[in-house]
Design an enzyme around this catalytic site. Structure first.
Site, PDB file in Angstrom:
ATOM      1  NE  ARG A 209      -4.283  -1.872   1.816  1.00 27.86           N
ATOM      2  CZ  ARG A 209      -4.165  -2.989   2.375  1.00 27.86           C
ATOM      3  NH1 ARG A 209      -3.320  -3.405   3.362  1.00 27.86           N
ATOM      4  NH2 ARG A 209      -5.333  -3.929   2.225  1.00 27.86           N
TER       5      ARG A 209
ATOM      6  CE  LYS B 242      -1.070  13.262 -14.297  1.00 22.65           C
ATOM      7  NZ  LYS B 242      -1.375  13.712 -15.353  1.00 22.65           N
TER       8      LYS B 242
ATOM      9  CD  GLU C  61       6.278  15.907 -23.010  1.00 21.70           C
ATOM     10  OE1 GLU C  61       5.578  16.928 -22.666  1.00 21.70           O
ATOM     11  OE2 GLU C  61       5.693  15.092 -23.409  1.00 21.70           O
TER      12      GLU C  61
ATOM     13  CE  LYS D 166       4.569  17.343 -15.246  1.00 22.20           C
ATOM     14  NZ  LYS D 166       4.806  16.304 -15.693  1.00 22.20           N
TER      15      LYS D 166
ATOM     16  CD  GLU E 267      -4.339  15.462 -15.682  1.00 24.66           C
ATOM     17  OE1 GLU E 267      -5.200  15.328 -16.836  1.00 24.66           O
ATOM     18  OE2 GLU E 267      -3.159  14.733 -15.213  1.00 24.66           O
TER      19      GLU E 267
ATOM     20  NE  ARG F 229      -0.288  16.912 -13.221  1.00 20.92           N
ATOM     21  CZ  ARG F 229       0.449  15.953 -12.040  1.00 20.92           C
ATOM     22  NH1 ARG F 229       0.075  16.155 -10.679  1.00 20.92           N
ATOM     23  NH2 ARG F 229       1.515  15.434 -12.456  1.00 20.92           N
TER      24      ARG F 229
ATOM     25  CG  ASN G 108      -3.023  15.935 -20.268  1.00 25.74           C
ATOM     26  OD1 ASN G 108      -2.512  14.913 -20.249  1.00 25.74           O
ATOM     27  ND2 ASN G 108      -3.614  16.324 -19.177  1.00 25.74           N
TER      28      ASN G 108
ATOM     29  CG  HIS H 291       0.410  14.580 -23.761  1.00 21.83           C
ATOM     30  ND1 HIS H 291       1.000  16.109 -24.262  1.00 21.83           N
ATOM     31  CD2 HIS H 291       1.447  13.876 -23.237  1.00 21.83           C
ATOM     32  CE1 HIS H 291       2.344  15.719 -23.854  1.00 21.83           C
ATOM     33  NE2 HIS H 291       2.627  14.569 -23.243  1.00 21.83           N
TER      34      HIS H 291
ATOM     35  CG  HIS I 292      -1.095   9.762 -24.905  1.00 22.35           C
ATOM     36  ND1 HIS I 292      -1.835  10.060 -23.572  1.00 22.35           N
ATOM     37  CD2 HIS I 292       0.182  10.105 -24.669  1.00 22.35           C
ATOM     38  CE1 HIS I 292      -0.742  10.563 -22.750  1.00 22.35           C
ATOM     39  NE2 HIS I 292       0.404  10.306 -23.372  1.00 22.35           N
TER      40      HIS I 292
ATOM     41  CG  HIS J 215       5.637  10.318 -25.170  1.00 24.59           C
ATOM     42  ND1 HIS J 215       4.232  10.255 -25.102  1.00 24.59           N
ATOM     43  CD2 HIS J 215       6.028  11.567 -24.667  1.00 24.59           C
ATOM     44  CE1 HIS J 215       3.749  11.263 -24.442  1.00 24.59           C
ATOM     45  NE2 HIS J 215       4.800  12.189 -24.135  1.00 24.59           N
TER      46      HIS J 215
END
Length: 366
Positions: free
Chosen positions: A116, A138, A180, A222, A232, A236, A240, A243, A247, A259
């Site tokens: 956990r 993330k 990026e 960032k 998010e 935030r 993206n 993206h 993606h 990417h």
């Protein structure tokens, strides 16, 4: 002790963590890992390529995965957690992630879920990971439905970014990180966007001082965004940009497109979309395209990529609500749509289909 002030400090619900940017810091990793994860039984997760290029020197078991997105799966996560349990790791475990974005996401998810949650340290070795993936907490893996759809927010105890290791990067991976970084300028800092364009040749030539400045500036941008919106639920989402389309490109090409290249194309397509919606001037997409081409990145959809497949892949994006596609869209260099609090824009599939059909020719962009 870490000899420099952090480039940024990221705050989150349970506290904060520093992001250090210092050439040569990777050479002190054994001592720093012991300092930042005191009294813990360490385990290192890396990939084969990084393991050869960036020796970590930590006296601890090292779990090695294959490089690339193919390792970012639930099966690989299961194998790593099982291996740590086989080795007798308990709540005194501390995970050290040494690698690019895939290793960071995967190792972070292992740390988030082992018993956990156990502490972990991020040591990004690619430019993309240094400027983007390592900052924000993330973690996660991909599924057959799309990228990063299973994961957790689990901040590290610190991020140690060593721009000196970028000398080992393949040019395509360097380019991915520069995309990026340029995105950070697009969404939040017009001056930074222009600075990257002005120094493109030197950055591509691995100028160490400029790369260190680039990493530090991106980290600060960032860190400011994610500290304001850790989960998010608001601003935030601007990170993206590019993206949703990017993606989708990765998914329909089975991750054969890097990417950064997928996001580069996504930034141009989404700028075209912003113009179609009346949010941005026509000049925005060509401006972004020229900046990306200075970095040697692709900017147009390939004719062989099927529009229907791209739309289907976009339908699995995490910003989708119901059956409605949502995009984080620029309105000009340095500013994004949604300052009223929404931060994403609903888009019909019919409109997106039109935009995709126009994003395969340079004539659309001039």
């Amino acid at each position: 002790m870490v000899a420099v002030e952090p480039a940024a400090t990221v705050t989150h619900a349970a506290g904060s963590y520093p992001v250090f940017v210092e050439p040569g810091i990777a050479g002190r990793l054994p001592a720093l890992a012991a300092e930042l994860l005191p009294g813990l039984r360490l385990a290192v997760i890396t990939d084969r390529t990084v393991g050869r290029a960036v020796p970590h020197g930590i006296d601890a078991p090292t779990l090695v995965v294959a490089p690339g997105e193919a390792s970012k799966t639930r099966a690989r996560w299961s194998g790593l957690t099982d291996r740590l349990l086989d080795l007798g790791y308990g709540r005194d475990a501390g995970v050290v992630a040494v690698g690019g974005g895939v290793v960071g996401d995967l190792a972070g998810f292992v740390a988030a879920t082992l018993l956990r949650g156990v502490p972990w340290l991020q040591v990004p070795t690619s430019l993309l990971a240094m400027v983007d993936a390592s900052v924000g907490g993330k973690t996660g893996v991909n599924t057959g439905h799309g990228k990063n759809l299973v994961g957790a927010f689990h901040p590290p105890v610190a991020v140690l970014a060593d721009p000196a290791v970028l000398r080992t990067l393949h040019p395509d991976h360097l380019g991915a990180g520069l995309v990026e970084a340029l995105k950070h300028g697009l969404v939040a800092d017009a001056g930074y966007f222009e600075w990257i364009g002005a120094h493109a040749d030197a950055l591509l030539a691995l100028d160490s001082a400029l790369l260190s400045e680039l990493v530090a500036r991106s980290v600060r941008i960032k860190a400011g965004v994610v500290s304001e919106d850790e989960r998010e639920r608001g601003r935030r989402a601007i990170l993206n940009a590019g993206h949703t389309v990017g993606h989708a490109i990765e998914r329909i090409t089975d991750f054969t497109i890097p990417h950064g290249d997928a996001v580069a194309i996504g930034l141009v397509v989404e700028a075209l979309l912003a113009h179609r919606l009346g949010l941005a001037e026509r000049a925005l997409a060509p401006t972004i395209r020229l900046a990306l081409e200075r970095l040697g990145r692709p900017t147009l959809l390939e004719p062989s990529w099927d529009d229907a497949a791209l739309l289907d892949a976009m339908a699995h994006d995490k910003k989708v609500r119901g059956d409605t596609l949502r995009f984080a869209l620029p309105i000009r260099i340095g500013a994004m749509a949604g300052a009223d609090g929404q931060w994403t824009v609903p888009v019909s599939r019919d409109l997106m289909r039109i935009v995709l059909s126009t994003a395969r020719t340079s004539a659309t962009l001039f």
